[in-house]
Write a protein that holds these residues in place. Structure first.
Motif, short mmCIF file in Angstrom:
data_model
loop_
_atom_site.label_atom_id
_atom_site.label_comp_id
_atom_site.label_asym_id
_atom_site.label_seq_id
_atom_site.Cartn_x
_atom_site.Cartn_y
_atom_site.Cartn_z
N ARG A 93 2.51 3.94 13.47
CA ARG A 93 2.04 2.57 13.66
C ARG A 93 0.53 2.46 13.40
O ARG A 93 -0.19 3.44 13.35
CB ARG A 93 2.39 2.09 15.07
CG ARG A 93 3.89 1.84 15.22
CD ARG A 93 4.32 1.49 16.62
NE ARG A 93 5.78 1.32 16.64
CZ ARG A 93 6.50 1.24 17.75
NH1 ARG A 93 5.91 1.32 18.94
NH2 ARG A 93 7.81 1.08 17.69
N ARG A 94 0.10 1.21 13.20
CA ARG A 94 -1.31 0.89 12.92
C ARG A 94 -1.81 1.49 11.60
O ARG A 94 -2.97 1.85 11.46
CB ARG A 94 -2.21 1.32 14.08
CG ARG A 94 -1.85 0.65 15.39
CD ARG A 94 -2.84 1.00 16.49
NE ARG A 94 -2.45 0.41 17.74
CZ ARG A 94 -2.69 -0.86 18.10
NH1 ARG A 94 -3.32 -1.66 17.26
NH2 ARG A 94 -2.31 -1.32 19.28
N ARG A 95 -0.90 1.60 10.64
CA ARG A 95 -1.28 2.09 9.31
C ARG A 95 -0.93 1.07 8.22
O ARG A 95 -1.04 1.38 7.04
CB ARG A 95 -0.58 3.42 9.00
CG ARG A 95 -0.87 4.54 10.00
CD ARG A 95 -0.24 5.84 9.54
NE ARG A 95 -0.33 6.88 10.55
CZ ARG A 95 0.11 8.13 10.39
NH1 ARG A 95 0.65 8.49 9.22
NH2 ARG A 95 0.02 9.01 11.37
N GLY A 96 -0.48 -0.10 8.60
CA GLY A 96 -0.15 -1.12 7.62
C GLY A 96 1.25 -1.01 7.05
O GLY A 96 1.57 -1.68 6.05
N LEU A 97 2.11 -0.22 7.66
CA LEU A 97 3.46 -0.04 7.11
C LEU A 97 4.30 -1.30 7.26
O LEU A 97 5.09 -1.63 6.37
CB LEU A 97 4.17 1.15 7.78
CG LEU A 97 3.95 2.52 7.10
CD1 LEU A 97 2.52 3.00 7.33
CD2 LEU A 97 4.95 3.55 7.62
N ALA A 98 4.16 -2.01 8.38
CA ALA A 98 4.95 -3.24 8.57
C ALA A 98 4.59 -4.28 7.51
O ALA A 98 5.47 -4.95 6.96
CB ALA A 98 4.72 -3.79 9.98
N THR A 99 3.30 -4.40 7.22
CA THR A 99 2.87 -5.34 6.18
C THR A 99 3.45 -4.93 4.83
O THR A 99 3.90 -5.77 4.04
CB THR A 99 1.34 -5.38 6.10
OG1 THR A 99 0.83 -5.92 7.33
CG2 THR A 99 0.87 -6.26 4.95
N ALA A 100 3.46 -3.63 4.55
CA ALA A 100 4.00 -3.15 3.28
C ALA A 100 5.49 -3.44 3.17
O ALA A 100 5.99 -3.81 2.10
CB ALA A 100 3.74 -1.65 3.14
N VAL A 101 6.23 -3.29 4.27
CA VAL A 101 7.66 -3.62 4.27
C VAL A 101 7.85 -5.08 3.93
O VAL A 101 8.69 -5.45 3.10
CB VAL A 101 8.30 -3.28 5.64
CG1 VAL A 101 9.67 -3.94 5.76
CG2 VAL A 101 8.43 -1.77 5.81
N ALA A 125 0.82 -1.21 0.00
CA ALA A 125 0.00 0.00 0.00
C ALA A 125 0.86 1.26 0.00
O ALA A 125 0.33 2.37 -0.20
CB ALA A 125 -0.92 0.00 1.21
N TYR A 126 2.16 1.11 0.23
CA TYR A 126 3.09 2.24 0.24
C TYR A 126 4.28 1.91 -0.66
O TYR A 126 4.56 0.74 -0.92
CB TYR A 126 3.61 2.52 1.66
CG TYR A 126 2.54 2.81 2.68
CD1 TYR A 126 2.17 4.12 2.97
CD2 TYR A 126 1.90 1.78 3.37
CE1 TYR A 126 1.20 4.40 3.92
CE2 TYR A 126 0.92 2.05 4.32
CZ TYR A 126 0.58 3.35 4.59
OH TYR A 126 -0.38 3.63 5.52
N GLU A 127 4.97 2.93 -1.10
CA GLU A 127 6.19 2.71 -1.88
C GLU A 127 7.30 2.21 -0.95
O GLU A 127 7.61 2.86 0.06
CB GLU A 127 6.63 3.99 -2.57
CG GLU A 127 7.88 3.80 -3.42
CD GLU A 127 8.32 5.06 -4.12
OE1 GLU A 127 9.40 5.05 -4.75
OE2 GLU A 127 7.59 6.09 -4.03
N VAL A 128 7.88 1.09 -1.29
CA VAL A 128 8.94 0.50 -0.48
C VAL A 128 10.27 0.62 -1.22
O VAL A 128 10.41 0.12 -2.34
CB VAL A 128 8.65 -0.99 -0.17
CG1 VAL A 128 9.75 -1.58 0.71
CG2 VAL A 128 7.29 -1.13 0.51
#
Length: 309
Positions: A253-261, A181-184
């Protein structure tokens, strides 16, 4: 086209379509996108395959891949190779690891395979090794194994009795290489800003040596508001992708960044020949465990640290 809709995005599908020469062929993978003119199927190696809807003769969702049993002994060694210690000595097939005391994994005995001598003698050698390095003798031992029983019979006890079990989870790469969901950003070497996000406070002196020591490792980051908000590390060992060092700045946190990583690292790995992935998490980190299980991870084994003192 029949059988697919936007609800099928993220699921495995098979699409029969016509090639320019008129032949029919099937493409199998995860449905990445679907609009009024085309659909995109993502292969296991992360390659997107775009198909015009006018060329589709049939398409349907298919059941998820059954997660194949894992060779636990192989994975046990793979985790060590994916994040090698600063110093590693061999005791037969056992690994004696030391990294100036930073992390249990990088400063513990890995009893995999045959030590080439009796267990009693091997443990004496291990104690001498850690004494020479000024470290407490530690062993990373898989729970419920004969090896654990042998260590306990020789007087080794829990090193961290108040800590929960460490879980090693695994899954097939195509279950977790979805579009983030984010640019990695993926880099071969981390910079000071990456480390500042990866650690709360001062970066341990041994950390860069351990984290950058694998033959094939990369460092993922996501920027928000002009600064790095989330990071993670990936390493390739054979067809295995190891993921560790995932941390999100508290403000994001709690924005889905870990999943995106995780997804960004998985997509990088697919192009490198990756097929399976593993990670480690403490059992009492319930939020992380829940996230990983929802993504398709399953438990391979669990371990604890034992010590002779």
């Amino acid at each position: 086209m029949s059988g697919l809709s936007a609800r099928d995005i993220g699921h495995r599908v098979v699409v029969r379509h016509r090639l320019p020469g008129g032949q029919l062929t099937d493409v199998l993978g995860v449905l990445q996108s679907l609009d009024a003119s085309q659909l995109v199927v993502r292969h296991a190696d992360s390659t997107p395959y775009a198909i015009q809807l006018a060329d589709v003769s049939a398409a349907k969702q298919i059941p998820p891949l059954v997660l194949r049993p894992v060779d636990v002994e192989q994975l046990f060694l793979t985790t060590a190779l994916g994040r090698p210690a600063v110093e590693t000595s061999h005791l037969g097939q056992w690994l004696l690891r030391a990294s100036d005391g930073w992390t249990g994994r990088a400063n513990s005995l890995l009893p995999v395979g045959d030590p080439g001598m009796s267990v009693a003698d091997a443990l004496k050698h291990a104690e001498a090794f850690y004494d020479e390095h000024g470290l407490t003798p530690l062993a990373l031992v898989r729970l419920g194994t004969e090896r654990e029983a042998e260590f306990r019979q020789h007087g080794w006890v829990e090193s961290r009795p108040g800590q929960s079990d460490a879980l090693v989870l695994h899954t097939s790469l195509d279950l977790v290489n979805g579009v983030p969901a984010y640019e990695v950003e993926i880099d071969d070497k981390p910079d000071a800003e990456w480390y500042a996000t990866a650690f709360e406070g001062e970066v341990p002196a041994a950390a860069p040596k351990v984290m950058e020591g694998a033959p094939k490792a990369v460092f993922a980051s996501i920027r928000q508001d002009g600064k790095i908000a989330a990071v993670g590390r990936g390493s390739m060992t054979g067809h295995w992708l190891g993921i560790d060092g995932v941390r999100v700045h508290p403000a994001y946190r709690r924005r889905g960044l870990a999943t995106a990583v995780l997804q960004g690292l998985a997509r990088w790995s697919g192009a490198q020949g990756g097929r399976r992935t593993y990670l480690e998490v403490l059992e009492d980190n319930t939020a992380a465990v829940s996230t990983y299980l929802s993504l398709g991870y399953a438990e391979a084994y669990r371990y604890r640290y034992l010590t002779s003192r």
